[in-house]
Scaffold this motif. Sequence first.
Motif, PDB file in Angstrom:
ATOM      1  N   SER A 347       0.840  -1.207   0.000  1.00  0.00           N
ATOM      2  CA  SER A 347       0.000   0.000   0.000  1.00  0.00           C
ATOM      3  C   SER A 347       0.878   1.261   0.000  1.00  0.00           C
ATOM      4  O   SER A 347       0.536   2.275  -0.615  1.00  0.00           O
ATOM      5  N   ASP A 348       2.035   1.188   0.659  1.00  0.00           N
ATOM      6  CA  ASP A 348       2.958   2.337   0.688  1.00  0.00           C
ATOM      7  C   ASP A 348       3.478   2.623  -0.722  1.00  0.00           C
ATOM      8  O   ASP A 348       3.597   3.781  -1.144  1.00  0.00           O
ATOM      9  N   ARG A 350       2.099   1.775  -3.576  1.00  0.00           N
ATOM     10  CA  ARG A 350       1.027   2.309  -4.446  1.00  0.00           C
ATOM     11  C   ARG A 350       0.872   3.798  -4.186  1.00  0.00           C
ATOM     12  O   ARG A 350       0.712   4.601  -5.089  1.00  0.00           O
ATOM     13  N   ARG A 351       0.953   4.149  -2.881  1.00  0.00           N
ATOM     14  CA  ARG A 351       0.760   5.547  -2.502  1.00  0.00           C
ATOM     15  C   ARG A 351       1.880   6.443  -3.045  1.00  0.00           C
ATOM     16  O   ARG A 351       1.615   7.513  -3.611  1.00  0.00           O
ATOM     17  N   ARG A 355       1.428   9.379  -5.889  1.00  0.00           N
ATOM     18  CA  ARG A 355       1.735  10.773  -5.576  1.00  0.00           C
ATOM     19  C   ARG A 355       2.806  11.325  -6.543  1.00  0.00           C
ATOM     20  O   ARG A 355       2.713  12.481  -6.975  1.00  0.00           O
TER      21      ARG A 355
END
Length: 366
Positions: A347-348, A350-351, A355
């Motif tokens: 998830s990190d 993907r984030r 961004r």
Amino acid sequence: MSLTVRPGIEQIVGYVPGEARSPANTRPLRLASNELPFGPSKAVKSAASAICAVANRYPDGGAVLLREQIGRLHRLEVDRVLAGSGSEELLQLVCRAFAKDGDEVLSSQYGFMMYPIIARSVGATPTFAEERDFHVDVRAMLAAVTPATRVVFLTNPANPAGTYVPRSDLELLIRELPSDVVLVIDEAYAEFVDAPDFASALPYAREASNVVVTRTFSKIFGLGGLRVGWAYAPREVVEAVNKIRLPFNVSAVGQAAAIAAMHEPDHVQRTRAYIRQAREWTSERLLKLGLQVAPSVTSFILVGFPTGCPGTAAEAVVDLRSSGILVRPLGAYGLHNHIRITIGAHSDMRRVAARLASYLKRAARK
Ligand SMILES: Cc1ncc(COP(=O)(O)O)c(C=O)c1O
């Protein structure tokens, strides 16, 4: 009268650790310090917390059980294994034992930031050998050795580049380096590598009289907060370091946790597989955004902003920070067009990819 700091120390530009706090979030996404995204296993946590009940007792100053376990795991003579408060302490102690005022301490152009700081701290002059496209050039390193060189630091694999020195080059460096120069091979990220032509220097160090290999529990074992590292060194080096290290340099909690962590080879294997897969996913995503990614075998990637790219590394760091994502700017390495991103949870990743994509889109509209 005023105090006088030793000249070498005055010249040190202090180490700037990866940011750990962000203005936007109370819990930032920390991708600046090459930490694992997950904490230790249940067994490691319970081994560590059991020690707290006897925290009135000093740790074993010789770290005997820890060193024995390291010796068993890597088939090394226990009396040649040193334990340290992180591998950083051992890098420092080896340099202190062998380099002094006026000597030179050599590393490669983008070697770990701590080497020149350590060199200065003992009064020595840091020297550097150029790299080729973010790969250590061992021939350039050999050419940069002078009669004043006492210690050579090689990070394998490299930080912040994430690349590695292949076996044949490692052999060349070990073979050709004068035997009165200590060669310290810093393998903080070695356990992440699965490239067929990568070789740990541990088997070479067994025979050599001047090779020291350092490893850490901070990276693949995920115990950075407990400060445990180790080195495999010639007996002469072990003896010298033991004379100058603090008598209780590794905490009892750290020793217990590291011993427990070595009993979980599956955990290490799963971590290696996860990091590799997440690293490949992230690299592919960022390449598709038009960014450059150096081929990494580690738990982080070096990301470049090429000419023609709408964004810059410095702006990207600020933009990511404003959304609570902390990555490592590399100005201190002279890499003003690059950032280093630690591989975190899916998830990190993907984030951070999303961004960066949004930042580049906004930058292109400017
Ligand atoms: C190349 C390299 N060597 C050594 C270290 C120090 O690790 P430790 O936590 O064992 O002191 C680090 C930490 O980031 C590193 O990147």
